[in-house]
Design a protein around this motif. Structure first.
Motif, PDB file in Angstrom:
ATOM      1  N   SER A 154      45.323 -38.856 -19.352  1.00 45.93           N
ATOM      2  CA  SER A 154      43.930 -39.122 -18.980  1.00 45.93           C
ATOM      3  C   SER A 154      43.693 -38.927 -17.497  1.00 45.93           C
ATOM      4  O   SER A 154      42.669 -39.350 -16.967  1.00 45.93           O
ATOM      5  N   PHE A 155      44.665 -38.332 -16.830  1.00 42.82           N
ATOM      6  CA  PHE A 155      44.557 -38.007 -15.407  1.00 42.82           C
ATOM      7  C   PHE A 155      44.521 -39.253 -14.527  1.00 42.82           C
ATOM      8  O   PHE A 155      43.956 -39.233 -13.441  1.00 42.82           O
ATOM      9  N   TYR A 156      45.084 -40.333 -15.003  1.00 36.46           N
ATOM     10  CA  TYR A 156      45.210 -41.524 -14.171  1.00 36.46           C
ATOM     11  C   TYR A 156      46.584 -41.530 -13.509  1.00 36.46           C
ATOM     12  O   TYR A 156      47.595 -41.229 -14.158  1.00 36.46           O
ATOM     13  N   PRO A 232      52.916 -36.628 -23.379  1.00 39.53           N
ATOM     14  CA  PRO A 232      52.892 -35.693 -22.253  1.00 39.53           C
ATOM     15  C   PRO A 232      52.381 -36.373 -20.986  1.00 39.53           C
ATOM     16  O   PRO A 232      51.597 -37.315 -21.056  1.00 39.53           O
ATOM     17  N   GLU A 254      52.093 -29.749 -16.591  1.00 43.23           N
ATOM     18  CA  GLU A 254      52.206 -30.740 -17.666  1.00 43.23           C
ATOM     19  C   GLU A 254      53.631 -30.755 -18.187  1.00 43.23           C
ATOM     20  O   GLU A 254      54.223 -29.699 -18.399  1.00 43.23           O
ATOM     21  N   ASP A 256      55.922 -32.074 -21.267  1.00 42.89           N
ATOM     22  CA  ASP A 256      55.855 -32.596 -22.625  1.00 42.89           C
ATOM     23  C   ASP A 256      57.274 -32.627 -23.171  1.00 42.89           C
ATOM     24  O   ASP A 256      57.851 -31.588 -23.486  1.00 42.89           O
ATOM     25  N   LEU A 265      56.791 -23.737 -13.711  1.00 42.18           N
ATOM     26  CA  LEU A 265      56.149 -23.509 -12.413  1.00 42.18           C
ATOM     27  C   LEU A 265      54.879 -24.343 -12.332  1.00 42.18           C
ATOM     28  O   LEU A 265      54.138 -24.457 -13.311  1.00 42.18           O
ATOM     29  N   ASP A 267      51.100 -24.990 -11.260  1.00 40.16           N
ATOM     30  CA  ASP A 267      49.927 -24.127 -11.076  1.00 40.16           C
ATOM     31  C   ASP A 267      48.999 -24.718 -10.033  1.00 40.16           C
ATOM     32  O   ASP A 267      48.852 -25.943  -9.944  1.00 40.16           O
ATOM     33  N   VAL A 269      45.719 -25.975  -8.912  1.00 45.91           N
ATOM     34  CA  VAL A 269      44.581 -26.522  -9.664  1.00 45.91           C
ATOM     35  C   VAL A 269      43.290 -26.375  -8.860  1.00 45.91           C
ATOM     36  O   VAL A 269      42.288 -25.894  -9.365  1.00 45.91           O
ATOM     37  N   GLY A 270      43.318 -26.772  -7.603  1.00 45.95           N
ATOM     38  CA  GLY A 270      42.098 -26.676  -6.812  1.00 45.95           C
ATOM     39  C   GLY A 270      42.225 -27.458  -5.523  1.00 45.95           C
ATOM     40  O   GLY A 270      43.324 -27.845  -5.116  1.00 45.95           O
TER      41      GLY A 270
END
Lengths: 311, 423
Positions: A154-156, A232, A254, A256, A265, A267, A269-270
């Protein structure tokens, strides 16, 4: 003389117990430290020896205790507590989840001319290595600020693995990590105040259905109690080169354990941008796709490779 | 004072009369009047249409295909078994179509986006900022007012000269020298359509099935979603509805669809009784996720999809996680950064067929690829491409697969669509 010897042993036992208690709390509350855990373990051996002397000095009293009915009551209480803690029901797991120490983790961060290397071994059969190869813009004389953390599905934020050496400067240079940390700390505080566990305090992703993300205990992701049902999680880094006049960049991958890869690798993201939550006008940091404002920051790192040895 | 037989005097009468008139006035002000156009020969059950393009199904792909065909100059008829256009977005209530963007830029535009954008703007809603990195894929789905969307789709059909035939569905399809004869039936209507090209946008490739071309079907269908709102405010065009998983929901035929809808409604009724909350909204039918897929000239595999393979005959993009819903829910598998799947023209052509093309979730694909391809924005992209290919084929007297790809791409770009490959 015997009286002095008894006092001497009793005081030593009591003081060594104080060291054991303090290092025990530190081992629970702080990230893994070989100094703290080593002191705790070695003082434990000393304590065992002192206890043996203490028992020898007080054998008469102890044998009297052994003949009372209280013996069975104390044995029952200790056996009950031992079984309860070993069984680890929900409330106990919630308490353990507050620990910053995943166990005998080995945590090592190294900044070199050709990049950064971070090793993390939360268990003997799970060894992570994050190798960040320096790009053209990497300047080892002005090393970049780096934060490495884990997030659930949940991106926490669930655990920071590495934080910048200069925390005040690092937090300003790495606003996304700082925002995540603050959110997590606030949620923990609110959870404590309301008597909830953290997973009830934070809103989890219910839209996609059965997303397994309700736990905020890093051990549930990295070393799950049920290896057949792993969840994950994501490893995230935020990196910023001081003095390049460009925002920090965020990379992630991620992980898993149900579909394990030895090499992955990270990535790009921003980059983080400050916004305001429309409803509550609260500070909000959101990631944006990298745009034309970036040049050297994009060559700060050449690649970020995560290696996980699960044997 | 003079009292009449009922015991009311003149003053009472005037008072009650005035109040009554006022009440009647209030009732009248809440009712406006329009007059439907007279349908020529409305009493005559049999009608005939001669068109270039027949679009069957007015859902996510179908209405876009029809508008595109009409705008490109094809005489177009669209038949739809329900009472409005939009399908999953409107009748299904999944009024948050996605995804139009990938990795910070828009990848699907054209007629579908035009409708979405216009309905959001007309509704005072907000479009997502595609420059933001969505933490979860559904954050960039666009919330639309489903009612406005359906009306705008009709308006755009009318502007493009597309004839709409609601409540009708094909019963028989026969090959002719220059295309097809399709017999459709609705209540009180038997329609014979002679067309050069068919675009099958029925979701389950029903026309393809009628023609006997092979279709793919899984042993078990993904659950459908029945959308409703219990209790709280129904914020149309802003918030998602509550959803109920209808396991076994199957749109293979009218019987299976009936069963799914009744099961969903029965469950909603049980919840109303149990939770003692007001039922604020209920969609008329289940949003179905899968039934049949065609076996096309090309089959899009999950590897093609996740690797972002750019097919030689790519005609539109698609973007969504691999999103297979099961009995225990769904765990979407996001696409890797930078990967944007494409849809080839040949995956819309039933293997061995001529003069028929499909668009929408029945695209030729394996099950996992289809779980990502089936979403509305991708279906709209396919619909527009099918509309272009069918129109060009009808005009040049050929079949969609034989239309030069450069012509398809050029016309798609002319109508605002983003086409994979070089501009």
């Amino acid at each position: 003389m015997k009286k002095h010897q008894r006092s001497f042993v009793s005081l030593l036992t009591a003081l060594s117990f104080v060291v054991l208690a303090v290092t025990g709390i530190l081992a629970f509350a702080r990230p893994f430290s070989i100094e703290v855990v080593g002191l705790h373990a070695l003082m434990g051996f000393v304590f065992v020896g002192l206890i043996a002397l203490h028992v020898a000095n007080n054998l008469n009293h102890l044998s009297q205790y052994m003949r009372t009915k209280v013996l069975w009551l104390t044995l029952t209480i200790i056996a009950g507590l031992t079984g309860f803690f070993l069984w680890q029901p929900g409330p106990i797991r919630s308490i353990l989840a507050l620990s910053q120490n995943l166990g005998p983790a080995i945590d090592q961060f190294e900044m070199k001319d050709d990049g950064l290397v971070y090793h993390y071994s939360p268990g003997p059969h799970y060894k992570m290595a994050l190798t960040i190869r320096a790009g053209k813009a990497f300047d080892a004389t002005k090393p970049p600020h780096v934060a490495i953390w884990l997030e659930n599905a949940s991106f926490y934020h669930i655990k920071t693995l590495h934080e910048p050496d200069d925390l005040a400067v690092g937090r300003a240079a790495l606003p996304y990590w700082d925002f995540k940390i603050r959110g997590w700390e606030e949620a923990k505080r609110k959870a404590q105040e309301s008597g909830k566990v953290l997973s009830e305090q934070l809103e989890v992703d219910g839209v996609s259905g059965a997303t397994q993300n309700s736990s905020f205990d890093p051990a549930d992701y990295i070393l799950p109690a049920d290896p057949d049902n792993p969840m994950p999680y994501r490893l995230v880094i935020e990196i910023d080169q001081p003095g390049d006049d460009q925002p920090s960049l965020v990379y992630s991958v991620e992980i898993d354990n149900a579909a394990p890869y030895a090499f992955q690798l990270l990535d790009l993201v921003g980059y983080p941008k400050r916004e305001e939550d429309g409803k509550n006008r609260k500070e909000l940091w959101t990631l944006y796709f990298v745009d034309e404002q970036f040049d050297s920051a994009l060559t700060l790192i050449d690649s970020a490779l995560l290696t996980i040895d699960r044997n | 004072m003079n009292k009449n037989e009922n015991g009311t005097d003149r003053r009472d009468f005037l008072q009650s009369g005035l109040l009554g008139t006022a009440a009647a006035g209030l009732a009248i002000t809440s009712t406006s009047h329009v007059t439907a156009q007279t349908v020529p020969d409305a009493a005559e059950p049999e009608v005939t249409n001669e068109v270039d393009v027949l679009v069957v199904g007015g859902g996510s792909a179908g209405h876009v295909a029809a508008i595109q065909a009409g705008r490109a100059g094809a005489k177009t008829l669209i038949v739809e078994r329900n009472s409005q256009l939009g399908g999953t977005t409107t009748t299904g209530g999944v009024a948050f179509p996605g995804l139009f963007d990938a990795w910070g830029k828009q990848v699907i535009a054209g007629i579908g986006w035009e409708l979405v954008k216009e309905s959001v703007e007309l509704d005072g809603g907000q479009l997502p900022n595609f420059a933001r990195v969505p933490q979860r894929h559904w954050e960039n789905q666009v919330h639309v007012n489903q009612f406005l969307y359906a009306i705008l789709a009709e308006e755009k059909c009318a502007q493009a000269g597309v004839e709409i035939a609601y409540y009708e569905f094909p019963q028989a399809v026969t090959k002719t020298d220059d295309g097809w004869q399709v017999d459709c039936v609705g209540f009180g209507t038997k329609r014979r359509v002679r067309c050069k090209q068919i675009i099958d946008c029925t979701g389950g490739a029903e026309v393809v099935g009628m023609l006997g071309f092979p279709r793919l079907r899984e042993e078990e269908r993904q659950p459908g979603s029945y959308l409703f709102m219990l209790g709280g405010e129904r914020a149309i065009g802003r918030k998602q509805l509550h959803r109920l998983y209808v396991h076994g929901a199957d749109s293979t035929n009218s019987r299976t669809a009936t069963e799914a809808n009744m099961t969903g409604r029965k469950s909603v009724l049980a919840r109303v009784r149990k939770e003692k909350k007001r039922l604020m909204h209920l969609q008329p039918e289940t949003g179905f996720r899968e039934s049949y897929r065609i076996q096309g000239e090309t089959l899009i595999s999950v590897n093609d999809y996740t690797s972002g393979r750019v097919f030689d005959d790519a005609i539109s993009y698609a973007f969504y996680p691999v999103d297979l819903h099961t009995k225990t829910g769904v765990r979407p598998k996001p696409l890797k950064p930078g990967k944007v799947p494409t849809i080839p023209l040949s995956a819309l052509i039933p293997k061995g067929s001529r003069n028929i093309i499909v668009a929408g979730r029945c695209v030729s694909s394996d099950r996992l690829a289809n779980s990502g391809l089936r979403v509305q924005a991708s279906c709209m992209g396919m619909g527009q491409a099918a509309g272009v290919a069918a129109t060009l084929a009808a005009k040049s007297g050929t079949t969609p697969l034989e239309v030069p790809l450069t012509e398809i791409h050029a016309l798609l770009r002319e109508h605002g669509q983003i086409v994979p490959g070089k501009a």
